[in-house]
Structure formats: C-alpha cells, structure tokens
Design a protein around this motif. Structure first.
Motif, PDB file in Angstrom:
ATOM      1  N   VAL A  29      71.813  27.894  56.491  1.00 35.33           N
ATOM      2  CA  VAL A  29      72.233  27.864  57.896  1.00 35.33           C
ATOM      3  C   VAL A  29      73.751  27.870  58.006  1.00 35.33           C
ATOM      4  N   LYS A  30      74.415  27.161  57.098  1.00 40.36           N
ATOM      5  CA  LYS A  30      75.883  27.043  57.149  1.00 40.36           C
ATOM      6  C   LYS A  30      76.558  28.397  56.946  1.00 40.36           C
ATOM      7  N   PHE A  31      76.185  29.100  55.886  1.00 37.30           N
ATOM      8  CA  PHE A  31      76.813  30.396  55.618  1.00 37.30           C
ATOM      9  C   PHE A  31      76.493  31.407  56.714  1.00 37.30           C
ATOM     10  N   PHE A  32      75.226  31.429  57.148  1.00 36.15           N
ATOM     11  CA  PHE A  32      74.840  32.372  58.198  1.00 36.15           C
ATOM     12  C   PHE A  32      75.540  32.038  59.512  1.00 36.15           C
ATOM     13  N   SER A  33      75.622  30.741  59.830  1.00 29.93           N
ATOM     14  CA  SER A  33      76.281  30.324  61.073  1.00 29.93           C
ATOM     15  C   SER A  33      77.762  30.685  61.041  1.00 29.93           C
ATOM     16  N   TYR A  34      78.371  30.554  59.858  1.00 27.40           N
ATOM     17  CA  TYR A  34      79.781  30.909  59.751  1.00 27.40           C
ATOM     18  C   TYR A  34      79.988  32.391  60.036  1.00 27.40           C
ATOM     19  N   GLU A  35      79.121  33.225  59.484  1.00 26.15           N
ATOM     20  CA  GLU A  35      79.240  34.664  59.720  1.00 26.15           C
ATOM     21  C   GLU A  35      79.115  34.981  61.206  1.00 26.15           C
ATOM     22  N   GLN A  36      78.119  34.357  61.861  1.00 19.77           N
ATOM     23  CA  GLN A  36      77.909  34.621  63.280  1.00 19.77           C
ATOM     24  C   GLN A  36      79.053  34.059  64.127  1.00 19.77           C
ATOM     25  N   ALA A  37      79.487  32.841  63.799  1.00 27.65           N
ATOM     26  CA  ALA A  37      80.564  32.211  64.564  1.00 27.65           C
ATOM     27  C   ALA A  37      81.874  32.978  64.401  1.00 27.65           C
ATOM     28  N   TYR A  46      77.751  36.938  45.260  1.00 31.65           N
ATOM     29  CA  TYR A  46      77.099  37.767  44.256  1.00 31.65           C
ATOM     30  C   TYR A  46      75.619  37.978  44.557  1.00 31.65           C
ATOM     31  N   VAL A  47      74.948  36.958  45.107  1.00 29.85           N
ATOM     32  CA  VAL A  47      73.542  37.133  45.489  1.00 29.85           C
ATOM     33  C   VAL A  47      73.436  38.153  46.616  1.00 29.85           C
ATOM     34  N   LYS A  48      74.384  38.131  47.540  1.00 30.32           N
ATOM     35  CA  LYS A  48      74.382  39.129  48.615  1.00 30.32           C
ATOM     36  C   LYS A  48      74.610  40.526  48.049  1.00 30.32           C
ATOM     37  N   ASP A  49      75.429  40.639  47.004  1.00 30.73           N
ATOM     38  CA  ASP A  49      75.614  41.928  46.346  1.00 30.73           C
ATOM     39  C   ASP A  49      74.308  42.415  45.735  1.00 30.73           C
ATOM     40  N   ILE A  50      73.603  41.486  45.065  1.00 27.20           N
ATOM     41  CA  ILE A  50      72.338  41.833  44.409  1.00 27.20           C
ATOM     42  C   ILE A  50      71.291  42.257  45.442  1.00 27.20           C
ATOM     43  N   LEU A  51      71.246  41.535  46.571  1.00 21.97           N
ATOM     44  CA  LEU A  51      70.264  41.834  47.608  1.00 21.97           C
ATOM     45  C   LEU A  51      70.667  43.032  48.475  1.00 21.97           C
ATOM     46  N   GLY A  52      71.908  43.456  48.334  1.00 21.17           N
ATOM     47  CA  GLY A  52      72.353  44.632  49.079  1.00 21.17           C
ATOM     48  C   GLY A  52      72.717  44.360  50.518  1.00 21.17           C
ATOM     49  N   VAL A  53      73.217  43.154  50.819  1.00 23.65           N
ATOM     50  CA  VAL A  53      73.651  42.837  52.172  1.00 23.65           C
ATOM     51  C   VAL A  53      75.056  43.384  52.371  1.00 23.65           C
ATOM     52  N   GLU A  54      75.227  44.178  53.409  1.00 26.25           N
ATOM     53  CA  GLU A  54      76.526  44.838  53.607  1.00 26.25           C
ATOM     54  C   GLU A  54      77.571  43.912  54.208  1.00 26.25           C
ATOM     55  N   VAL A  55      77.143  43.035  55.134  1.00 22.61           N
ATOM     56  CA  VAL A  55      78.094  42.157  55.816  1.00 22.61           C
ATOM     57  C   VAL A  55      78.543  41.039  54.892  1.00 22.61           C
ATOM     58  N   CYS A  90      67.613  37.731  56.911  1.00 19.98           N
ATOM     59  CA  CYS A  90      66.812  37.033  55.900  1.00 19.98           C
ATOM     60  C   CYS A  90      67.525  37.010  54.549  1.00 19.98           C
ATOM     61  N   LYS A  91      68.106  38.151  54.175  1.00 17.93           N
ATOM     62  CA  LYS A  91      68.829  38.224  52.901  1.00 17.93           C
ATOM     63  C   LYS A  91      70.030  37.288  52.911  1.00 17.93           C
ATOM     64  N   SER A  92      70.719  37.233  54.038  1.00 20.05           N
ATOM     65  CA  SER A  92      71.881  36.357  54.143  1.00 20.05           C
ATOM     66  C   SER A  92      71.464  34.896  54.014  1.00 20.05           C
ATOM     67  N   LEU A  93      70.352  34.519  54.658  1.00 17.76           N
ATOM     68  CA  LEU A  93      69.856  33.152  54.567  1.00 17.76           C
ATOM     69  C   LEU A  93      69.424  32.816  53.145  1.00 17.76           C
ATOM     70  N   VAL A  94      68.759  33.766  52.479  1.00 21.34           N
ATOM     71  CA  VAL A  94      68.333  33.552  51.090  1.00 21.34           C
ATOM     72  C   VAL A  94      69.547  33.350  50.188  1.00 21.34           C
ATOM     73  N   ALA A  95      70.566  34.175  50.377  1.00 22.67           N
ATOM     74  CA  ALA A  95      71.779  34.062  49.561  1.00 22.67           C
ATOM     75  C   ALA A  95      72.433  32.701  49.743  1.00 22.67           C
ATOM     76  N   GLY A  96      72.504  32.235  50.984  1.00 24.12           N
ATOM     77  CA  GLY A  96      73.093  30.920  51.248  1.00 24.12           C
ATOM     78  C   GLY A  96      72.273  29.802  50.637  1.00 24.12           C
ATOM     79  N   GLY A  97      70.943  29.898  50.723  1.00 15.68           N
ATOM     80  CA  GLY A  97      70.072  28.875  50.148  1.00 15.68           C
ATOM     81  C   GLY A  97      70.176  28.805  48.639  1.00 15.68           C
TER      82      GLY A  97
END
Length: 355
Positions: A115-123, A342-351, A42-49
């Motif tokens: 979806v793009k950023f999250f899909s890239y991470e998964q792919a 940077y949003v992922k840093d703020i939200l604390g997403v490790e990946v 969810c955090k990763s999707l929020v950061a991408g959005g």
C-alpha cells in the motif's frame, strides 16, 4: 440449437481475443486499456509486498532487539546492548527467538509495504499534476518538498490500514520464554485484544505513529528519489539514465534515506511501542519490578507518555534501541527500495516511482 450455441460461444471467444489484441495494440501505442491498468496496479502492489517481506525478514533479529530495548524497564535491565541482547536471546530462546514475531511482522509489512509504495506513486502523480496546474509549467518535476508530501501521504495511508497488526505484533515480539504467554499468534492476539480491551485498544499509539510516519516515510522517499535525481542530473558516475543505476548506488541512496528518516522519527516510535503495552495485564511480569514502575506504564495519551518517559528515565530513554534500529534501517530500507524496483522490472511494470 447446439450449433447456434457453439457459434455464439465461438463468436464470444473471437470477440474477446480481438478485444485483448486491440488493447495490447493500444498499450504499445501508449493508450492503456482498463485491463492493462488493473494488471499494472496488481503488479505494483505485488512488487511492494515482496520488497517489504524480504527487507524485513533480513533484519528480523535486530527488529526484535530494538523493541525489547525500547520497552524494557530501566530498573530491571535484562538487555545491555545490541550484541549482548542478541546473544542472550540466542542462549535462552535459540534461533527461533531471534525471529519471534517475524511471521506476524511480515503479515503486517507485506500489505503495508504494498500500500505504501502504491500510494506514493499515486500521491506523487496527483501532486505533480496539481503542481503543474498551479505553475502552468507542463514540464515541471517533483521537488524534494513535494516528494516529502507524497511520502507522508503514503505513510499515513499504509500505517492506518495495517495498524492493528502492528500493535499486536509489538506485543507478540516482546514475549519471552519466561513470560506468561497470552498470545499464540496474530489472529489470536487481535481477537484477544478486541475482546478484553475493546476496538480502540487496537489503535493505541496510533497518533504518535502517524505523526512519526510523516517525517519517516516522507524523508525516505524524498531523500531516496532526490539522491537518485542528483546522481543522474549531475552525471556523478557517468550514468545516462535511471536504468544504469547499479545495485550498490541504489543501496547507498536507500541507506542514506533510511538513516535520516529513522533518526528524526525515532522518539515517536519509542512512545508508540510503550503506549501499545498499556492495558496488557501480563505487561507487569515482562517489564516491571514493582508498583512504582507499573505506574510508568500507565499513559493518558502521547504527551503524557513523553513526559513520564523523560521524567522517570531521562531524555535518553526516547532513543532506547536506536543502535540496533540504525543497523537495521540501513539495510532494510535499502533492500526494500532496490527489491521494489527490480521486482517491477521483472514483472514488466512500466511506471516507476521516479516517474
């Protein structure tokens, strides 16, 4: 009985708290529980959005100018260039005209970017696993070609998931004060196109979009990540790790990635926009100046659109709007990548996408 219910409720609460505490302990030890994984997604999707919304709004006037230049008739030229076009829009439509279609654009780009950023991470994670299995090297890293493949997968998934919104956004964007208004907003446009032209009309121009997104998004991710890796591995600026990369360095990597990607894929973007206008009854009033020019709007497919565009307007027509697009892409892609991280840093997403 009441006391038993209270006792049961208390035991349930304690069990839940113990479970969360255990999950937190596992997370600290490197073992991620299901709730942690869902929260991370969810955090990763929020950061991408957020990255997509901020980056696209920052360049909304240039985005509209690009589309207007792409679809305008060469025999009835209204916009002679980026600066003149922006001044004309300001004079005739005011500041709201510069941001026309941005709400619809953000409604599309926010989920698209998420979806793009999250899909890239998964792919990229899946491709890396397969690559290590094939080579037998557990320490192997993603190559630029593999990153290109992961980015292409992400682009196709994101484009396909949100294409109808992109299609109607293009039509809303090219409407002016003097054109007969047919669409009042994104949902009205979606309903109108579906009702009058059918479901398939919502995916007009999808094929050149998908073909174009492969080099565009693929190169964006591949160039951005490869440049960052090169800077860190060769200690270009005396940096020890990814966290030490400054905003200016990240923006530079993003700008280079965006410039290369959009230059390769731009002709397909022009064809996509033109194909999206086919079937729109008010297109005559906006783009044409006679029956002969109306014929140029009728395309039987992507190849036919390419041939007619080049035959009627020359090869240069495939690069109409390239200047405002180039000016737009440099900050847009750069801001998107930097904001995302940077949003992922703020939200604390490790990946991170580099991982």
């Amino acid at each position: 009985m009441a006391s038993e219910d209270v006792k049961s409720t208390g035991e349930t609460a304690v069990t839940r708290i113990v479970g969360l505490a255990e999950e937190a302990k596992l997370a600290r030890e490197g073992v991620k529980g299901p709730s942690y994984a869902v929260l991370s997604i969810c955090k990763s999707l929020v950061a991408g959005g957020v990255a997509g919304g901020i980056s696209r709004t920052a360049v909304a006037p240039l985005e509209r100018m690009k589309i207007l230049l792409q679809v305008q008739n060469s025999h009835n030229i209204k916009y002679n260039g980026t600066i003149q076009g922006l001044k004309y829009i300001w004079r005739t439509e005011g500041i709201r005209g510069l941001f026309k279609g941005n709400g619809t654009n953000c409604a599309r780009i926010v989920p698209n970017s998420a979806v793009k950023f999250f899909s890239y991470e998964q792919a990229s994670s899946g491709i890396l696993w397969l690559y290590r299995q094939q080579t037998g090297n557990e320490n192997a890293e993603l190559t630029p070609v593999l990153r290109l493949g992961a980015g292409a997968c992400a682009g196709i998934i994101a484009m396909s998931a949100t294409y109808p919104m992109d299609m109607v956004r293009g039509r809303i964007t090219v409407q002016t004060e003097r054109s007969p208004y047919q669409y009042r907003g994104m949902f009205h446009a979606l309903g109108t196109v579906f009702r009058e032209e059918g479901f398939r009309a919502l995916y007009k121009g999808w094929l050149p979009s998908v073909i174009g997104v492969i080099p565009y998004v693929g190169l964006n991710f591949a160039v951005y990540e490869s440049l960052k890796d090169h800077i860190l591995k060769h200690n270009v600026f005396g940096l020890a790790d990814d966290s030490e990369l400054g905003v200016a360095t990240r923006l530079g990597c993003g700008a280079a990635a965006g410039t290369i990607g959009q230059t390769v894929a731009y002709p397909l973007d022009v064809i996509r926009r033109r194909m999206q206008m086919v079937g729109w009854k008010d297109a005559d009033a906006i783009f044409t100046a006679g029956g002969r020019n109306r014929q140029a709007l009728e395309y039987n497919g992507m190849v036919d659109a390419f041939c007619k565009t080049v035959r009627h307007e020359g090869f240069g027509a495939l690069y109409k709007g390239l200047i405002p697009n180039s000016v737009k892409v440099v900050p847009s892609i750069a801001i998107a990548f930097v904001t995302y991280e940077y949003v992922k840093d703020i939200l604390g997403v490790e990946v991170r996408i580099s991982d």
